[in-house]
Design a protein around this motif. Sequence first.
Motif: not given
Length: 288
Positions: A271-273, A275-280
Amino acid sequence: MVWRILLAGCLIFALAPAQAVETFPRSQLQNEQKESMVDYRVVLSGLKRTQAVTYGEQERRVSGDLWRRVWSLPEHVPLAEVTDFYRAQLARLEVLYQCRALDCGSSNFWANEIFANYRLVGREQNQFYSVALDKGNDGINTLYVLYIVQRGTRQIMVNLDIVSTRDAIEFEASMEDRVKLALEGSSGWLPGLVAPANTLDEKQSEPLLTVLKGLTPGLKQRLFLVVQCYDAARMQDNIECSEKLAQQLRQATDDGSHPLDVRGHGALTPAADGEIKPALRFVFWPGR
């Protein structure tokens, strides 16, 4: 005489910007000016036109020292080679806004209203504009304002303004502009995906969806999107979450003729940075 030459050299060095931008090979300097500005106009968004007046939806006015240079290039040099040369250098700084081709709007506006040089008028499908910021530790901010255009004669012109100012440069780009700026690269993370409870929120994700649906057919064919989910303890759950979101994103961006390639990838990419939220993520293939 010798000490005068040395003194002049020291003054030139002192006035030189901390972050120099290399000049494209075979460029011919057409004009150079240095002056103090009390109201330099910086455009940081797409253009609007109201009552026959064109302007940037977001603009800033700063005071400081301007160093403006204009170059011309031989006709046989590809425009993409020139824009990529400068874009790669500015990418090392904080890029505040960037556009190319028709997204930049009126070439006449940039040439005459912003840079006061009619020789910069060219084909609107053959232009590039970028603003980058270098924040100095001494309180001096340096703005790099670049405009590249190919004239009707196929001659390429490059205008680079370097503005040193003590004014604070406060700017919050719109989500659409942030998505467009990210897509200027060959790969990376795309902002704007909002998916609470691992379900696509089309209303809050509208800026992202608008940009993706507005891409040209050629770009859509080369664009590959990868959805990531991170909040499950089991990898298989993350993969299923990302595949569900990928299907929702495909449907939300489907224009009926040029569907996007969207795939789920679970948490197989870090994950970027953190973070655990959905990402694209995205990649253009072949690369630019």
